[in-house]
Scaffold this active site. Sequence first.
Site, PDB file in Angstrom:
ATOM      1  N   TYR A 144     -26.439  17.934 -16.008  1.00  0.00           N
ATOM      2  CA  TYR A 144     -27.236  18.270 -16.980  1.00  0.00           C
ATOM      3  C   TYR A 144     -26.568  18.703 -18.271  1.00  0.00           C
ATOM      4  O   TYR A 144     -25.753  19.355 -18.306  1.00  0.00           O
ATOM      5  CB  TYR A 144     -28.066  19.570 -16.377  1.00  0.00           C
ATOM      6  CG  TYR A 144     -29.248  19.949 -17.446  1.00  0.00           C
ATOM      7  CD1 TYR A 144     -30.169  19.298 -17.761  1.00  0.00           C
ATOM      8  CD2 TYR A 144     -28.986  21.230 -17.919  1.00  0.00           C
ATOM      9  CE1 TYR A 144     -31.179  19.757 -18.778  1.00  0.00           C
ATOM     10  CE2 TYR A 144     -29.662  21.874 -18.799  1.00  0.00           C
ATOM     11  CZ  TYR A 144     -31.077  21.211 -19.096  1.00  0.00           C
ATOM     12  OH  TYR A 144     -31.945  21.438 -20.143  1.00  0.00           O
ATOM     13  N   ASP A 239     -18.362  18.964 -20.569  1.00  0.00           N
ATOM     14  CA  ASP A 239     -19.385  19.800 -20.963  1.00  0.00           C
ATOM     15  C   ASP A 239     -19.053  21.031 -20.086  1.00  0.00           C
ATOM     16  O   ASP A 239     -19.381  21.206 -18.967  1.00  0.00           O
ATOM     17  CB  ASP A 239     -20.921  19.126 -20.484  1.00  0.00           C
ATOM     18  CG  ASP A 239     -21.981  20.142 -20.742  1.00  0.00           C
ATOM     19  OD1 ASP A 239     -21.819  21.456 -21.220  1.00  0.00           O
ATOM     20  OD2 ASP A 239     -23.121  19.896 -20.822  1.00  0.00           O
ATOM     21  N   LYS A 267     -23.423  29.485 -23.076  1.00  0.00           N
ATOM     22  CA  LYS A 267     -23.810  30.697 -21.970  1.00  0.00           C
ATOM     23  C   LYS A 267     -22.640  31.755 -22.285  1.00  0.00           C
ATOM     24  O   LYS A 267     -22.883  32.698 -22.984  1.00  0.00           O
ATOM     25  CB  LYS A 267     -23.826  30.106 -20.661  1.00  0.00           C
ATOM     26  CG  LYS A 267     -24.759  29.194 -20.373  1.00  0.00           C
ATOM     27  CD  LYS A 267     -25.026  28.616 -18.956  1.00  0.00           C
ATOM     28  CE  LYS A 267     -26.388  27.732 -19.004  1.00  0.00           C
ATOM     29  NZ  LYS A 267     -26.270  26.329 -18.669  1.00  0.00           N
TER      30      LYS A 267
HETATM   31  C1  PLP Z   1     -27.163  25.183 -19.759  1.00  0.00           C
HETATM   32  C2  PLP Z   1     -26.486  24.000 -19.786  1.00  0.00           C
HETATM   33  C3  PLP Z   1     -26.749  23.211 -21.005  1.00  0.00           C
HETATM   34  C4  PLP Z   1     -27.828  23.593 -21.697  1.00  0.00           C
HETATM   35  O1  PLP Z   1     -27.565  24.861 -22.490  1.00  0.00           O
HETATM   36  P1  PLP Z   1     -28.845  25.375 -23.045  1.00  0.00           P
HETATM   37  O2  PLP Z   1     -28.219  26.575 -23.831  1.00  0.00           O
HETATM   38  O3  PLP Z   1     -29.781  25.932 -21.935  1.00  0.00           O
HETATM   39  O4  PLP Z   1     -29.282  24.584 -23.899  1.00  0.00           O
HETATM   40  C5  PLP Z   1     -25.882  21.990 -21.293  1.00  0.00           C
HETATM   41  N1  PLP Z   1     -24.834  21.860 -20.374  1.00  0.00           N
HETATM   42  C6  PLP Z   1     -24.636  22.573 -19.367  1.00  0.00           C
HETATM   43  C7  PLP Z   1     -23.307  22.129 -18.381  1.00  0.00           C
HETATM   44  C8  PLP Z   1     -25.449  23.444 -18.879  1.00  0.00           C
HETATM   45  O5  PLP Z   1     -25.114  24.104 -17.654  1.00  0.00           O
END
Ligand code: PLP
Length: 430
Positions: A144, A239, A267
């Site tokens: 994701y 990511d 995060k």
């Molecule tokens: C949570 C997450 C996102 C998206 O971040 P948001 O702040 O929810 O938009 C993108 N990549 C990874 C790996 C994530 O865990």
Amino acid sequence: MAYDKSIEAFETAYKVIPGGVDSPVRAFSGVEGTPPFIEKGEGAYLFDIDGNRYIDYVQSWGPLIFGHCDADIETSVMEAVKRGLSFGAPTTVETELAEEIVSMFESIDKVRFVSSGTEAVMSAIRLARGVTGRDNILKFTGCYHGHSDSLLVQAGSGLATFGTPSSPGVPDDLTKHTLLATYNDIASVEKCFEDAKGDIACVIIEPIAGNMGLVPADEVFLEGLRTLCDAHGALLIFDEVMSGFRASLTGAQGISQVKPDMVTLGKVIGAGMPVGAFGASAEIMAYLSPEGPVYQAGTLSGNPVAMAAGLTSLKKLKANPSMYVAFGMKAKKLVDGFQKAAAAVNVPMVTDVRGSMFGFFFSDKPVKNFADACDNDTEMFAKFHKGMLDRGVYLACSSYETGFICAATTDEMIEESIKAAYDVMREITA
Ligand SMILES: *Cc1c(COP(=O)(O)O)cnc(C)c1O
């Protein structure tokens, strides 16, 4: 436990908010029951509006590595608030947070702040396309990368929970440049490069996948990606929105030898405030506006209150790197306990841990990719989740999510959670 007030609040919310929630994973669709509405947090505890207390292993889905209401973070936020909420002009706290990140991530010389992980990844992809002059991107099934159009293809967790491979409202024209490969399967990546005749701007991966449950990439697989990207002039993007400052002080890069060209963060770097970031070498970042031609902007980007929260959090982590050893031990103790509780009633479970991140699947074979992850017993998970919630243990409400330990999680809490797991496993298999 009684959930009467939450049930009522959910019904009321449902009337004015789609599904009663502002992000689909919160809706408890994959498990039994109604999501508790939260009144407040305190360290590793969460309190709902019915007065129930839970040990929180979700931590706002990752950001709260110091738990709720950490005194230092709270103080820095309060001080920032008094100076003003937003200026739309540069502040030194942005530079300070950027310096911290640059000092800890070898592959980052420069970093740009945005307001969410979605925005960070979306912007990083644009930059990768701008730098290489290519349109195609390659992602992995089950990873994701936020909810932007071109990345909403086979994107794990929230979508997996709902069984939606991608989403209506995303034109095929926007996803036709998104190539899909299988996690931990280098042959599938080779095939994509062959099919696209090398015309791929970037490969984006969660080096420690956290959105199909916790599924770390094998080191040889990451090495293979590095080699293929170099051979074809594609950029490798890690990511680390979730794994950054969660798996180690330097994210996956503290665990793997493989160096990406670009990194996305989110995060933890906002400590609970809305922050995302993307970074790379000075050379790559020079393509970004206003230095270069690739446009990217944000009214609230680098928000001073959010920056203050993130800066305090990262400084605290940097000052005490041994925390990650403690996180890892606690996480291991927890999932080992869960596994034994399941084994005691002959239910198979596989587990994994990376720093403060933990994962468990009701499955009898190792999970290496999304297909493996989908092969878990979701019914068993739903019952386990409900039983644990009723005993005051707040786990992510989907088997495709990662759990988190925070600095305030004590050994006693872990023992209490394991004890609850034994009770629950006995109850649901009786
Ligand atoms: C949570 C997450 C996102 C998206 O971040 P948001 O702040 O929810 O938009 C993108 N990549 C990874 C790996 C994530 O865990």
